[in-house]
Design a protein around this motif. Sequence first.
Motif, mmCIF file in Angstrom:
data_model
loop_
_atom_site.group_PDB
_atom_site.id
_atom_site.type_symbol
_atom_site.label_atom_id
_atom_site.label_comp_id
_atom_site.label_asym_id
_atom_site.label_seq_id
_atom_site.Cartn_x
_atom_site.Cartn_y
_atom_site.Cartn_z
ATOM 1 N N GLU A 74 -42.108 -5.585 124.811
ATOM 2 C CA GLU A 74 -43.151 -5.161 125.742
ATOM 3 C C GLU A 74 -44.332 -4.616 124.943
ATOM 4 O O GLU A 74 -44.160 -4.082 123.851
ATOM 5 C CB GLU A 74 -42.621 -4.105 126.723
ATOM 6 C CG GLU A 74 -42.399 -2.717 126.143
ATOM 7 C CD GLU A 74 -41.053 -2.571 125.459
ATOM 8 O OE1 GLU A 74 -40.692 -1.410 125.143
ATOM 9 O OE2 GLU A 74 -40.366 -3.587 125.225
ATOM 10 N N ALA A 83 -42.635 -2.592 132.296
ATOM 11 C CA ALA A 83 -43.344 -3.450 131.340
ATOM 12 C C ALA A 83 -42.373 -4.331 130.570
ATOM 13 O O ALA A 83 -42.693 -5.486 130.237
ATOM 14 C CB ALA A 83 -44.158 -2.588 130.371
ATOM 15 N N ALA A 86 -41.381 -7.188 132.784
ATOM 16 C CA ALA A 86 -42.514 -8.113 132.839
ATOM 17 C C ALA A 86 -42.581 -8.970 131.583
ATOM 18 O O ALA A 86 -42.811 -10.188 131.653
ATOM 19 C CB ALA A 86 -43.817 -7.330 133.016
ATOM 20 N N ALA A 90 -42.174 -13.061 131.330
ATOM 21 C CA ALA A 90 -43.213 -13.877 130.701
ATOM 22 C C ALA A 90 -42.622 -14.757 129.606
ATOM 23 O O ALA A 90 -42.998 -15.931 129.463
ATOM 24 C CB ALA A 90 -44.308 -12.979 130.135
ATOM 25 N N GLN A 184 -41.607 -11.565 139.933
ATOM 26 C CA GLN A 184 -42.924 -11.958 139.433
ATOM 27 C C GLN A 184 -44.030 -11.385 140.317
ATOM 28 O O GLN A 184 -45.060 -10.911 139.813
ATOM 29 C CB GLN A 184 -43.023 -13.481 139.373
ATOM 30 C CG GLN A 184 -42.119 -14.114 138.317
ATOM 31 C CD GLN A 184 -42.020 -15.626 138.458
ATOM 32 O OE1 GLN A 184 -42.246 -16.185 139.538
ATOM 33 N NE2 GLN A 184 -41.674 -16.306 137.378
ATOM 34 N N VAL A 187 -44.330 -7.626 139.584
ATOM 35 C CA VAL A 187 -45.013 -7.423 138.301
ATOM 36 C C VAL A 187 -46.520 -7.606 138.483
ATOM 37 O O VAL A 187 -47.330 -6.790 138.000
ATOM 38 C CB VAL A 187 -44.469 -8.393 137.239
ATOM 39 C CG1 VAL A 187 -45.407 -8.474 136.040
ATOM 40 C CG2 VAL A 187 -43.084 -7.965 136.785
ATOM 41 N N ALA A 188 -46.913 -8.659 139.161
ATOM 42 C CA ALA A 188 -48.335 -8.936 139.362
ATOM 43 C C ALA A 188 -49.013 -7.808 140.133
ATOM 44 O O ALA A 188 -50.153 -7.419 139.822
ATOM 45 C CB ALA A 188 -48.510 -10.266 140.092
ATOM 46 N N GLU A 191 -49.386 -4.760 137.851
ATOM 47 C CA GLU A 191 -50.442 -5.025 136.876
ATOM 48 C C GLU A 191 -51.810 -4.932 137.531
ATOM 49 O O GLU A 191 -52.751 -4.351 136.958
ATOM 50 C CB GLU A 191 -50.230 -6.394 136.243
ATOM 51 C CG GLU A 191 -51.077 -6.648 135.024
ATOM 52 C CD GLU A 191 -50.572 -7.829 134.217
ATOM 53 O OE1 GLU A 191 -50.801 -7.837 132.989
ATOM 54 O OE2 GLU A 191 -49.962 -8.747 134.814
ATOM 55 N N LEU A 196 -48.354 -0.933 135.713
ATOM 56 C CA LEU A 196 -47.267 -1.603 135.003
ATOM 57 C C LEU A 196 -46.904 -0.866 133.716
ATOM 58 O O LEU A 196 -45.724 -0.601 133.461
ATOM 59 C CB LEU A 196 -47.656 -3.050 134.690
ATOM 60 C CG LEU A 196 -46.581 -3.885 133.993
ATOM 61 C CD1 LEU A 196 -45.340 -4.022 134.873
ATOM 62 C CD2 LEU A 196 -47.124 -5.271 133.637
ATOM 63 N N LEU A 204 -41.350 -0.775 140.325
ATOM 64 C CA LEU A 204 -41.349 -2.239 140.257
ATOM 65 C C LEU A 204 -40.556 -2.851 141.406
ATOM 66 O O LEU A 204 -40.946 -3.876 141.971
ATOM 67 C CB LEU A 204 -40.756 -2.697 138.928
ATOM 68 C CG LEU A 204 -40.670 -4.207 138.712
ATOM 69 C CD1 LEU A 204 -42.057 -4.824 138.641
ATOM 70 C CD2 LEU A 204 -39.876 -4.529 137.454
#
Length: 256
Positions: A74, A83, A86, A90, A184, A187-188, A191, A196, A204
Amino acid sequence: MDADPLDFDAVILAGGRSSRLGGVPKQSLTYDGDSLLRRSAAAAGGARAAVVVGPDAGEVPAGEIPAGFLRCREEPPFSGPAAAIAAGLAALAAAGGSRPGLTLVLACDMPNVEQAVVALKAALRARARGAGGPAAGGPAAGEPAAGGHSAGQPAGLGPDGVVAVSEDGRRQPLVGFYSTVALQRSVAELERTGRLINGSVRALLASLDVQLVAVPAGSTADVDTWDDAAALGVAGPDPITGLRGNTAADDLGGRA
């Protein structure tokens, strides 16, 4: 071989500071002859792809992360579990191809977590059979879904997955199968709102609708302190006194 396999990715979190262990990495502690990281990796067996988030290459002895596992960090380092999840998502997305509808999220500090994962898999299969859907985790993330389910949502489940609950009724969000798309999306959102980095798992997962699943006693017991390690029979190098270990593992059927 599993006669009714689930289709899922796995994210294993292994990058905390271990402050209450004097900085000794949790993933390096041992139980029943294996490190906690290897035990978590074994619990994630069967994943289509798996990623270990956290430790730098120099912090992990050769062979501790199984062949084929991805690894990432992260950014910035030590910026919290949200994080880290996330970063893991990714890394999996960057691996290419469509992702399965489910993602297993595991912390690496629970020596008996495989028992909890088995219970969660059983709950997923039971729900899928009851709804007449497949047990394999539903449609891949980002693909159209049949039967009125959202894309990436496992058929026959509550919308966003299953989470372990300990024998004393405590929810353990870092032992759960979650809808990949729902993760997802969360997370978006974090962010987008600047929450995040240094965000909590609670933040989360707050918007996710999950089924709570009772798991075997002790399977989500985690190691935060040396007292926790002693109670569970987990051994490791105390930076002050050297090797720490005890006979509690024998009481639990293991060897520290």
